[in-house]
Design a protein around this motif. Structure first.
Motif, short mmCIF file in Angstrom:
data_model
loop_
_atom_site.label_atom_id
_atom_site.label_comp_id
_atom_site.label_asym_id
_atom_site.label_seq_id
_atom_site.Cartn_x
_atom_site.Cartn_y
_atom_site.Cartn_z
N ILE A 14 0.84 -1.20 0.00
CA ILE A 14 0.00 0.00 0.00
C ILE A 14 0.87 1.26 0.00
O ILE A 14 0.60 2.21 -0.73
CB ILE A 14 -0.97 -0.01 1.20
N LYS A 15 1.94 1.24 0.80
CA LYS A 15 2.84 2.39 0.84
C LYS A 15 3.55 2.59 -0.49
O LYS A 15 3.80 3.73 -0.90
CB LYS A 15 3.83 2.24 1.99
N GLU A 16 3.88 1.50 -1.19
CA GLU A 16 4.47 1.61 -2.52
C GLU A 16 3.51 2.33 -3.46
O GLU A 16 3.92 3.20 -4.22
CB GLU A 16 4.77 0.22 -3.10
N HIS A 17 2.24 1.95 -3.37
CA HIS A 17 1.22 2.60 -4.21
C HIS A 17 1.11 4.09 -3.87
O HIS A 17 1.03 4.94 -4.75
CB HIS A 17 -0.12 1.92 -4.05
N GLU A 18 1.12 4.40 -2.57
CA GLU A 18 1.03 5.80 -2.15
C GLU A 18 2.25 6.59 -2.61
O GLU A 18 2.15 7.80 -2.83
CB GLU A 18 0.90 5.88 -0.62
N ALA A 19 3.38 5.91 -2.78
CA ALA A 19 4.61 6.57 -3.24
C ALA A 19 4.64 6.73 -4.76
O ALA A 19 5.57 7.30 -5.30
CB ALA A 19 5.83 5.80 -2.76
N GLY A 20 3.64 6.17 -5.44
CA GLY A 20 3.55 6.38 -6.88
C GLY A 20 3.62 5.14 -7.74
O GLY A 20 3.50 5.23 -8.96
N ALA A 21 3.81 3.97 -7.15
CA ALA A 21 3.86 2.74 -7.94
C ALA A 21 2.47 2.42 -8.48
O ALA A 21 1.45 2.72 -7.84
CB ALA A 21 4.36 1.57 -7.09
N LYS A 22 2.42 1.82 -9.65
CA LYS A 22 1.14 1.47 -10.27
C LYS A 22 0.56 0.22 -9.62
O LYS A 22 1.29 -0.72 -9.30
CB LYS A 22 1.32 1.22 -11.77
N VAL A 23 -0.75 0.23 -9.46
CA VAL A 23 -1.44 -0.91 -8.86
C VAL A 23 -1.18 -2.17 -9.66
O VAL A 23 -0.91 -3.24 -9.10
CB VAL A 23 -2.96 -0.64 -8.75
N GLU A 24 -1.22 -2.06 -10.97
CA GLU A 24 -1.02 -3.24 -11.83
C GLU A 24 0.36 -3.86 -11.60
O GLU A 24 0.50 -5.08 -11.57
CB GLU A 24 -1.17 -2.86 -13.31
N ASP A 25 1.39 -3.01 -11.43
CA ASP A 25 2.74 -3.52 -11.20
C ASP A 25 2.83 -4.24 -9.85
O ASP A 25 3.44 -5.31 -9.75
CB ASP A 25 3.76 -2.38 -11.26
N ILE A 26 2.24 -3.65 -8.85
CA ILE A 26 2.25 -4.27 -7.51
C ILE A 26 1.52 -5.60 -7.55
O ILE A 26 2.01 -6.61 -7.02
CB ILE A 26 1.63 -3.32 -6.47
N CYS A 27 0.35 -5.62 -8.19
CA CYS A 27 -0.45 -6.84 -8.26
C CYS A 27 0.28 -7.94 -9.02
O CYS A 27 0.24 -9.10 -8.62
CB CYS A 27 -1.80 -6.55 -8.90
N ARG A 28 0.93 -7.58 -10.09
CA ARG A 28 1.68 -8.57 -10.88
C ARG A 28 2.82 -9.16 -10.05
O ARG A 28 3.04 -10.37 -10.03
CB ARG A 28 2.23 -7.91 -12.15
#
Length: 87
Positions: A14-28
């Motif tokens: 979640i913190k990665e996403h808040e820092a700007g990472a794309k949801v799709e990249d995190i999910c993959r």
């Protein structure tokens, strides 16, 4: 194949996403669906790891208390049935 992620891993994602990472990249990377990520976000957003652990403990305690209450209510109903019968 179901994976179980710790609170630390979930909050890190979640913190990665808040820092700007794309949801799709995190999910993959985590091999989860977008809906799983958004469910995590709705539950854990804004929490720190220790708060998430406390949340889990409180949910567990709450479930135990609900079960105890249900058992006691069943006992009360059974006692009412017994007492309402004529001897």
């Amino acid at each position: 194949m179901t994976k179980r992620y710790t609170e630390e891993q979930i909050i890190k994602a979640i913190k990665e996403h808040e820092a700007g990472a794309k949801v799709e990249d995190i999910c993959r990377r985590l091999n989860i669906s977008n809906s799983t990520f958004y469910n995590w976000r709705s539950k854990y957003a804004g929490l720190e790891v220790n708060e998430a652990k406390r949340l889990r403990e409180l949910e567990s305690e709450n479930n135990k208390l609900k079960k105890l209450l249900a058992d006691k209510l069943l006992e009360v109903e059974a006692m009412k049935d017994v007492l309402s019968k004529k001897w």
